[in-house]
Every structure is written in C-alpha cells, then in structure tokens.
Motif scaffolding. Structure first.
Motif, PDB file in Angstrom:
ATOM      1  N   ILE A  28      61.178  58.157 -38.845  1.00 22.18           N
ATOM      2  CA  ILE A  28      60.856  56.982 -38.018  1.00 22.18           C
ATOM      3  C   ILE A  28      59.415  57.046 -37.530  1.00 22.18           C
ATOM      4  N   ALA A  29      58.991  58.211 -37.028  1.00 24.79           N
ATOM      5  CA  ALA A  29      57.623  58.356 -36.534  1.00 24.79           C
ATOM      6  C   ALA A  29      56.607  58.180 -37.657  1.00 24.79           C
ATOM      7  N   CYS A  30      56.902  58.743 -38.836  1.00 26.03           N
ATOM      8  CA  CYS A  30      55.995  58.596 -39.978  1.00 26.03           C
ATOM      9  C   CYS A  30      55.904  57.147 -40.436  1.00 26.03           C
ATOM     10  N   PHE A  31      57.008  56.424 -40.359  1.00 29.77           N
ATOM     11  CA  PHE A  31      56.983  55.012 -40.750  1.00 29.77           C
ATOM     12  C   PHE A  31      56.058  54.221 -39.831  1.00 29.77           C
ATOM     13  N   LEU A  32      56.103  54.482 -38.532  1.00 29.04           N
ATOM     14  CA  LEU A  32      55.255  53.758 -37.589  1.00 29.04           C
ATOM     15  C   LEU A  32      53.774  54.041 -37.863  1.00 29.04           C
ATOM     16  N   VAL A  33      53.458  55.307 -38.102  1.00 31.89           N
ATOM     17  CA  VAL A  33      52.065  55.665 -38.401  1.00 31.89           C
ATOM     18  C   VAL A  33      51.630  55.068 -39.731  1.00 31.89           C
ATOM     19  N   ALA A  34      52.493  55.155 -40.749  1.00 28.70           N
ATOM     20  CA  ALA A  34      52.162  54.591 -42.061  1.00 28.70           C
ATOM     21  C   ALA A  34      51.995  53.087 -41.992  1.00 28.70           C
ATOM     22  N   TRP A  35      52.848  52.419 -41.223  1.00 25.18           N
ATOM     23  CA  TRP A  35      52.748  50.954 -41.086  1.00 25.18           C
ATOM     24  C   TRP A  35      51.380  50.549 -40.550  1.00 25.18           C
ATOM     25  N   PHE A  36      50.887  51.262 -39.527  1.00 22.21           N
ATOM     26  CA  PHE A  36      49.619  50.867 -38.927  1.00 22.21           C
ATOM     27  C   PHE A  36      48.420  51.344 -39.743  1.00 22.21           C
ATOM     28  N   PHE A  37      48.382  52.619 -40.087  1.00 18.41           N
ATOM     29  CA  PHE A  37      47.180  53.172 -40.702  1.00 18.41           C
ATOM     30  C   PHE A  37      47.146  52.965 -42.215  1.00 18.41           C
ATOM     31  N   VAL A  38      48.253  53.250 -42.906  1.00 16.39           N
ATOM     32  CA  VAL A  38      48.264  53.070 -44.359  1.00 16.39           C
ATOM     33  C   VAL A  38      48.302  51.595 -44.720  1.00 16.39           C
ATOM     34  N   GLY A  39      49.143  50.827 -44.001  1.00 20.41           N
ATOM     35  CA  GLY A  39      49.281  49.406 -44.310  1.00 20.41           C
ATOM     36  C   GLY A  39      48.152  48.570 -43.754  1.00 20.41           C
ATOM     37  N   SER A  40      47.931  48.631 -42.442  1.00 20.89           N
ATOM     38  CA  SER A  40      46.960  47.742 -41.794  1.00 20.89           C
ATOM     39  C   SER A  40      45.519  48.186 -41.988  1.00 20.89           C
ATOM     40  N   MET A  41      45.232  49.480 -41.802  1.00 21.32           N
ATOM     41  CA  MET A  41      43.845  49.937 -41.822  1.00 21.32           C
ATOM     42  C   MET A  41      43.340  50.242 -43.231  1.00 21.32           C
ATOM     43  N   VAL A  42      44.141  50.911 -44.045  1.00 22.88           N
ATOM     44  CA  VAL A  42      43.718  51.205 -45.426  1.00 22.88           C
ATOM     45  C   VAL A  42      43.990  50.005 -46.330  1.00 22.88           C
ATOM     46  N   GLY A  43      45.047  49.243 -46.018  1.00 20.39           N
ATOM     47  CA  GLY A  43      45.324  48.017 -46.760  1.00 20.39           C
ATOM     48  C   GLY A  43      46.271  48.167 -47.928  1.00 20.39           C
ATOM     49  N   LEU A  44      47.115  49.196 -47.913  1.00 16.69           N
ATOM     50  CA  LEU A  44      48.081  49.349 -49.000  1.00 16.69           C
ATOM     51  C   LEU A  44      49.321  48.503 -48.722  1.00 16.69           C
ATOM     52  N   SER A  45      50.040  48.168 -49.785  1.00 15.05           N
ATOM     53  CA  SER A  45      51.195  47.269 -49.675  1.00 15.05           C
ATOM     54  C   SER A  45      52.409  47.991 -49.078  1.00 15.05           C
ATOM     55  N   TRP A  46      53.454  47.211 -48.754  1.00 17.29           N
ATOM     56  CA  TRP A  46      54.640  47.749 -48.110  1.00 17.29           C
ATOM     57  C   TRP A  46      55.341  48.857 -48.906  1.00 17.29           C
ATOM     58  N   PRO A  47      55.455  48.740 -50.222  1.00  9.13           N
ATOM     59  CA  PRO A  47      56.083  49.862 -50.956  1.00  9.13           C
ATOM     60  C   PRO A  47      55.378  51.190 -50.735  1.00  9.13           C
ATOM     61  N   TRP A  48      54.061  51.163 -50.632  1.00 13.83           N
ATOM     62  CA  TRP A  48      53.322  52.400 -50.377  1.00 13.83           C
ATOM     63  C   TRP A  48      53.572  52.897 -48.950  1.00 13.83           C
ATOM     64  N   VAL A  49      53.659  51.977 -47.999  1.00 16.65           N
ATOM     65  CA  VAL A  49      53.957  52.362 -46.620  1.00 16.65           C
ATOM     66  C   VAL A  49      55.288  53.106 -46.546  1.00 16.65           C
ATOM     67  N   VAL A  50      56.300  52.534 -47.191  1.00 11.18           N
ATOM     68  CA  VAL A  50      57.621  53.158 -47.193  1.00 11.18           C
ATOM     69  C   VAL A  50      57.573  54.511 -47.898  1.00 11.18           C
ATOM     70  N   LEU A  51      56.831  54.594 -48.997  1.00 13.98           N
ATOM     71  CA  LEU A  51      56.738  55.854 -49.738  1.00 13.98           C
ATOM     72  C   LEU A  51      56.103  56.949 -48.881  1.00 13.98           C
ATOM     73  N   PHE A  52      55.026  56.598 -48.171  1.00 13.86           N
ATOM     74  CA  PHE A  52      54.400  57.572 -47.279  1.00 13.86           C
ATOM     75  C   PHE A  52      55.380  58.030 -46.200  1.00 13.86           C
ATOM     76  N   ALA A  53      56.153  57.075 -45.655  1.00 13.70           N
ATOM     77  CA  ALA A  53      57.095  57.403 -44.581  1.00 13.70           C
ATOM     78  C   ALA A  53      58.202  58.329 -45.058  1.00 13.70           C
ATOM     79  N   LEU A  54      58.563  58.264 -46.331  1.00 17.39           N
ATOM     80  CA  LEU A  54      59.628  59.104 -46.863  1.00 17.39           C
ATOM     81  C   LEU A  54      59.119  60.434 -47.408  1.00 17.39           C
ATOM     82  N   VAL A  55      57.970  60.409 -48.059  1.00 16.04           N
ATOM     83  CA  VAL A  55      57.446  61.619 -48.695  1.00 16.04           C
ATOM     84  C   VAL A  55      56.883  62.598 -47.663  1.00 16.04           C
TER      85      VAL A  55
END
Length: 294
Positions: free
Chosen positions: A208-235
């Motif tokens: 859960i914590a990784c998903f929140l960080v990935a949503w903001f930094f990987v998704g919003s700041m780096v600009g990657l799509s939702w599948p990548w956000v979810v992948l970061f949160a799981l991996v």
C-alpha cells in the motif's frame, strides 16, 4: 622502526573489524526509535540535497556509501575468517560507478569481471586461502558495487532527479509501511526462522505504501502510465523483502546483529541500504522500459 608506529596505529584503527554479536531484543519495533527516526530524516535530507542541487553530487554520494558498505562487509566476513581484498574491491566498484556514469551499466559489468580477476590474482598470491577469500570478495562486489552501479545508471536517465527520488523513496515506503502495519497488525510471520518480525500483514502495508509513492513519483512526476505504477508497487516490496531476508540470513550465519554502527538506531551503511541495493536492478529495468530506453 619507531617512525612507522603512528602509521601502523592509524591503519589498525581504520582496518575493518567483526561487528558485535547480536543481542536479544524484546521490542516490537526492533529498533531504538528515538535514535532511528532523526537519523533517517537526516539521511533523507542529505540525499534530497544531493539530488536537487546537482545530480553529480548524488553519484558521488553513491560512491562514498558503497565504499563504507564494502568496508563493513570486509569486517563482517572476518567473523568467518574471510579476508577479502578490500582495496581492490573499493577501487573496482569506484571505477564501476564512474564507468556507469559515462558509458552506461555495460561498463560496470565489464569492470566487475576485470576486478574479480584482479581479486583472484592478488589474493591468490597473497595467502594460502586467497582464492576462497577472493571469491567471497567477488560476491561482495556483486552485491554492493554492481547493484549500486544501477543507481548511478538511473541518475543519467531522463527526469533523473525524479527517477532517483522515486527509487529511494519506494524502499523507504516499503520499510515504513511494512514496519507500521507489522507493529499494529502483524500476527503471521513470513519466515520466522529468518526474520521473525516480518509478517504478511506488514508486507500488505508495504504494498500500500509503495503504491502511494509510485502513484505520485513514478506516475505524476516521471510520467509513466498506470501499468508501470502498479508494477513498481508490486515489485518493490518483493525485492526489498528479498534484500532484507538475504542480509538477515548472512548476519545470522556470521552471528552478528548489524553490519556496522555508523548510524544510530539503524546499524551500519549496509543495514540501511540492503533493500535499496536489491531494488536497484529491478527499478532500473522498469524505468528503462517505461521511458523507452531498452
């Protein structure tokens, strides 16, 4: 000669030593929080300053951190009478980081292999057990120097500052979310024989914590799509937990509690970056894939 005694005394103080054996802890937190929290905040502030003032400063910070970690590893392995070629390894992993900065991660792989050969040659001639010690050094160099070079490689990517921010904060979120959920709800240990304080409830908190960080930094700041956000949160939780377990197994075999004592409440440098090192290759591949660099 008398003039050599001060130099010998200085070298003796700087030489790695085996850490203290573990002491039994009855705290659910597992650490001295009054010391651990300020230390963590200071470290995060130092890393943040290095990233956003000038990204090259972060790369230099990586070199220093890896050097300290390698020194700690040399001391820890002394508990089993392994004497790794420390100077060769530190020189090699410094060259790996510099080569990665200028030529990419492929340079680190080449320098790693060359350094392993040099370690075998240097230790093989130095002492009877030199080959075994050199092989232990190759393991240490791969774990610390090679994995750490992936962090330098990420710093050279587009949006490098935000990529590194996400890379650092994801394992931090994993540790914090896992610790908090584990302390509050943890009842089912993942592997009691390896790390009795890590629970499945804590692992869920990490995701859960990784998903929140990935949503903001990987998704919003780096600009990657939702599948990548979810992948970061799981991996990230999987790799971070693997890093924690691997170091726990090693420390248990060496009969030590921490790799060092440089950071109050956290132990040594390697204790602080073990999960980050394991995440580095995976995060590099995911960022490279998401940014179209592969």
């Amino acid at each position: 000669m008398p003039s050599d005694q001060p130099q010998a005394a200085i070298f003796s103080r700087l030489a790695p030593r085996p850490p203290k054996p573990p002491e039994e802890s009855h705290s659910r937190a597992g650490r001295n929080l009054k010391a651990a929290i300020p230390t963590a905040l200071i470290l995060l502030a130092l890393v943040a300053a290095s990233i956003f003032i000038r990204i090259e400063v972060f790369a230099g910070l990586v070199v220093v951190a890896l050097g300290i970690a390698q020194w700690e590893m040399a001391g820890a392995l002394l508990a089993r009478n392994f004497k790794i070629p420390l100077l060769v390894l530190i020189a090699g992993q410094t060259a790996m980081a510099v080569g990665t900065w200028f030529y990419g991660i492929q340079a680190a792989l080449i320098i790693y292999m060359v350094t392993c050969v040099l370690a075998l040659l240097v230790n093989g001639y130095a002492r009877a057990a030199g080959v075994t010690d050199a092989l232990a050094g190759c393991f240490s160099l791969g774990w610390i120097g090679l994995m750490g070079s992936f962090a330098v490689a990420m710093a050279t990517m587009p949006h490098g500052a935000w990529v590194i921010t996400a890379f650092i904060l994801l394992p931090v979120a994993n540790d914090t979310g896992g610790w908090l959920a584990g302390v509050l709800f943890g009842k089912h240990p993942i592997s009691p024989s390896i790390s009795p304080k890590k629970s499945w409830e804590g692992f869920a908190g990490s995701v859960i914590a990784c998903f929140l960080v990935a949503w903001f930094f990987v998704g919003s700041m780096v600009g990657l799509s939702w599948p990548w956000v979810v992948l970061f949160a799981l991996v990230t939780p999987v790799m971070s937990t693997a890093g924690d377990f691997s170091e726990s197994l090693l420390k248990r075999d060496l009969a030590i509690k921490d790799m060092g004592s440089i950071f109050p409440g956290h132990g040594g440098m390697l204790d602080r970056i073990d999960s980050i090192l394991f995440c580095a290759p995976a995060c590099y591949l995911m960022f490279a894939g998401g940014l179209g660099l592969l």
